[in-house]
Design a protein around this motif. Sequence first.
Motif, mmCIF file in Angstrom:
data_model
loop_
_atom_site.group_PDB
_atom_site.id
_atom_site.type_symbol
_atom_site.label_atom_id
_atom_site.label_comp_id
_atom_site.label_asym_id
_atom_site.label_seq_id
_atom_site.Cartn_x
_atom_site.Cartn_y
_atom_site.Cartn_z
ATOM 1 N N LEU A 199 3.631 -16.634 23.898
ATOM 2 C CA LEU A 199 4.925 -16.056 23.456
ATOM 3 C C LEU A 199 4.735 -15.013 22.269
ATOM 4 O O LEU A 199 3.964 -15.222 21.624
ATOM 5 N N HIS A 200 5.096 -13.964 23.036
ATOM 6 C CA HIS A 200 5.332 -12.649 21.998
ATOM 7 C C HIS A 200 6.875 -12.158 21.865
ATOM 8 O O HIS A 200 7.318 -11.605 22.928
ATOM 9 N N GLY A 201 7.672 -12.551 20.793
ATOM 10 C CA GLY A 201 8.929 -12.304 20.796
ATOM 11 C C GLY A 201 9.727 -13.027 21.803
ATOM 12 O O GLY A 201 9.606 -14.271 21.854
ATOM 13 N N ILE A 202 10.392 -12.449 22.562
ATOM 14 C CA ILE A 202 11.295 -13.202 23.515
ATOM 15 C C ILE A 202 10.339 -13.546 24.860
ATOM 16 O O ILE A 202 10.828 -14.125 25.710
ATOM 17 N N ARG A 203 9.351 -12.977 25.145
ATOM 18 C CA ARG A 203 8.725 -13.127 26.371
ATOM 19 C C ARG A 203 7.219 -13.660 26.159
ATOM 20 O O ARG A 203 6.621 -13.656 25.337
ATOM 21 N N HIS A 204 6.876 -14.337 27.297
ATOM 22 C CA HIS A 204 5.601 -14.908 27.487
ATOM 23 C C HIS A 204 4.691 -13.954 27.993
ATOM 24 O O HIS A 204 4.973 -13.394 29.388
ATOM 25 N N GLU A 205 3.561 -13.540 27.228
ATOM 26 C CA GLU A 205 2.725 -12.436 27.807
ATOM 27 C C GLU A 205 1.554 -13.197 28.475
ATOM 28 O O GLU A 205 0.993 -14.208 28.119
ATOM 29 N N ILE A 206 1.361 -12.580 29.846
ATOM 30 C CA ILE A 206 0.570 -13.339 30.745
ATOM 31 C C ILE A 206 -0.875 -12.495 30.637
ATOM 32 O O ILE A 206 -0.876 -11.235 30.698
ATOM 33 N N SER A 207 -2.140 -13.159 30.733
ATOM 34 C CA SER A 207 -3.270 -12.606 30.892
ATOM 35 C C SER A 207 -4.002 -13.576 31.912
ATOM 36 O O SER A 207 -3.680 -14.502 31.725
ATOM 37 N N TYR A 208 -4.920 -12.951 32.550
ATOM 38 C CA TYR A 208 -5.418 -13.841 33.675
ATOM 39 C C TYR A 208 -6.971 -13.368 33.983
ATOM 40 O O TYR A 208 -7.300 -12.083 33.796
ATOM 41 N N GLY A 209 -7.629 -14.139 34.688
ATOM 42 C CA GLY A 209 -8.942 -13.733 35.227
ATOM 43 C C GLY A 209 -9.618 -14.691 36.398
ATOM 44 O O GLY A 209 -9.140 -15.808 36.216
ATOM 45 N N PHE A 210 -10.227 -14.018 37.483
ATOM 46 C CA PHE A 210 -10.872 -14.966 38.422
ATOM 47 C C PHE A 210 -12.117 -14.575 38.695
ATOM 48 O O PHE A 210 -12.569 -13.357 38.535
ATOM 49 N N ARG B 228 10.861 -23.219 36.148
ATOM 50 C CA ARG B 228 11.747 -24.694 36.479
ATOM 51 C C ARG B 228 11.795 -25.372 34.979
ATOM 52 O O ARG B 228 12.833 -26.123 34.708
ATOM 53 N N GLN B 229 10.845 -24.849 33.896
ATOM 54 C CA GLN B 229 10.799 -25.655 32.768
ATOM 55 C C GLN B 229 11.803 -24.902 31.597
ATOM 56 O O GLN B 229 11.694 -24.898 30.474
ATOM 57 N N GLY B 230 12.179 -23.796 32.339
ATOM 58 C CA GLY B 230 13.323 -23.113 31.307
ATOM 59 C C GLY B 230 12.615 -21.716 30.764
ATOM 60 O O GLY B 230 13.287 -21.122 29.907
ATOM 61 N N ILE B 231 11.184 -21.435 30.939
ATOM 62 C CA ILE B 231 10.945 -20.219 30.547
ATOM 63 C C ILE B 231 11.198 -19.169 31.662
ATOM 64 O O ILE B 231 10.486 -19.172 32.780
ATOM 65 N N LYS B 232 11.452 -18.109 31.131
ATOM 66 C CA LYS B 232 12.058 -17.158 32.221
ATOM 67 C C LYS B 232 11.907 -15.786 31.931
ATOM 68 O O LYS B 232 12.054 -14.982 32.826
ATOM 69 N N SER B 233 11.305 -15.388 30.820
ATOM 70 C CA SER B 233 10.815 -13.826 30.356
ATOM 71 C C SER B 233 9.490 -13.843 30.262
ATOM 72 O O SER B 233 8.440 -14.421 29.541
ATOM 73 N N PHE B 234 8.901 -12.702 31.003
ATOM 74 C CA PHE B 234 7.402 -12.760 30.950
ATOM 75 C C PHE B 234 6.845 -11.020 30.836
ATOM 76 O O PHE B 234 7.969 -10.258 31.185
ATOM 77 N N SER B 235 5.972 -10.691 30.073
ATOM 78 C CA SER B 235 5.363 -9.364 30.219
ATOM 79 C C SER B 235 3.958 -9.524 30.360
ATOM 80 O O SER B 235 3.254 -10.630 30.250
ATOM 81 N N ALA B 236 3.303 -8.323 30.785
ATOM 82 C CA ALA B 236 1.925 -8.119 31.174
ATOM 83 C C ALA B 236 1.807 -6.700 30.692
ATOM 84 O O ALA B 236 2.537 -5.682 30.729
ATOM 85 N N GLY B 237 0.201 -6.206 30.392
ATOM 86 C CA GLY B 237 0.152 -5.082 30.452
ATOM 87 C C GLY B 237 -1.374 -4.823 30.967
ATOM 88 O O GLY B 237 -2.294 -5.884 30.981
ATOM 89 N N CYS C 30 -8.925 6.336 24.833
ATOM 90 C CA CYS C 30 -7.860 5.772 25.497
ATOM 91 C C CYS C 30 -7.639 5.821 26.873
ATOM 92 O O CYS C 30 -8.042 6.706 27.566
ATOM 93 N N PHE C 31 -6.758 4.842 27.251
ATOM 94 C CA PHE C 31 -6.157 5.017 28.624
ATOM 95 C C PHE C 31 -4.844 4.769 28.817
ATOM 96 O O PHE C 31 -4.225 4.410 27.930
ATOM 97 N N ASP C 32 -4.325 4.884 29.997
ATOM 98 C CA ASP C 32 -2.736 5.004 30.141
ATOM 99 C C ASP C 32 -2.734 3.323 30.615
ATOM 100 O O ASP C 32 -2.943 2.876 31.561
ATOM 101 N N GLY C 33 -1.761 2.700 29.579
ATOM 102 C CA GLY C 33 -1.588 1.210 29.991
ATOM 103 C C GLY C 33 -0.211 1.064 30.456
ATOM 104 O O GLY C 33 0.602 1.868 30.066
ATOM 105 N N GLY C 34 0.041 0.239 31.391
ATOM 106 C CA GLY C 34 1.348 -0.057 31.994
ATOM 107 C C GLY C 34 1.927 -1.247 31.313
ATOM 108 O O GLY C 34 1.135 -2.292 31.155
ATOM 109 N N ILE C 35 3.035 -1.137 30.911
ATOM 110 C CA ILE C 35 3.990 -2.447 30.529
ATOM 111 C C ILE C 35 4.850 -2.888 31.691
ATOM 112 O O ILE C 35 5.441 -2.273 32.083
ATOM 113 N N PHE C 36 4.672 -4.252 31.814
ATOM 114 C CA PHE C 36 5.292 -4.791 33.008
ATOM 115 C C PHE C 36 5.912 -6.051 32.631
ATOM 116 O O PHE C 36 5.554 -6.707 31.391
ATOM 117 N N GLU C 37 7.181 -6.193 33.168
ATOM 118 C CA GLU C 37 8.047 -7.338 32.659
ATOM 119 C C GLU C 37 8.453 -8.257 34.068
ATOM 120 O O GLU C 37 8.700 -7.308 35.236
#
Length: 173
Positions: free
Chosen positions: A82-93, A116-125, A162-169
């Motif tokens: 959780l960062h602010g109002i959004r849950h930031e996702i990270s992942y790896g496989f 389903r558990q009420g968590i509705k807002s997500f972000s990713a970079g 530096c690189f250009d990062g995308g902000i996704f929601e």
Amino acid sequence: MIDIATERLLVRPIRSEDWRAVQKIWADQSRSEYAQYDNPKDLSDEAVRAMIMKWAQHQSREHIFLVACLGSQVIGFINFNLHGIRHEISYGFQKEYQRKGYAREAIGAALEELGRQGIKSFSAGTGLKNAPSVKLLKAVGFHQKGTEKVSFYQDSCGAPICFDGGIFELDLP
């Protein structure tokens, strides 16, 4: 967080014994052409074991740490912080399980359960040149909201690379 069964996977909360599998995933990521788009990690046994132990013991709505299992083998991880109002996702496989739909299946199922558990807002970079990650985020419903300059590394003179990062929601209904 409950265990989530998908067509091919079990997505479950991380356990302390998952540390070696996560270490392997992080090692794969560090050798990838996309490594420059990720925060560097200490891959030592001690550091990874301590981090996974912490994640396994501190599950909450603010910090959700999951693994994706194919049979009994951990092949990926998904974090929601959780960062602010959004849950930031990270992942790896693990490298050998990439580009086979496992990440999309696991992340999609996790997002659905969190919704389903009420968590509705997500972000990713992610780096905009990290085409597989951008494609994955879009496949599970994220849309790009903006860009930012990001740097995790320095050149030989100490200047940021530096690189250009995308902000996704993603906002679930």
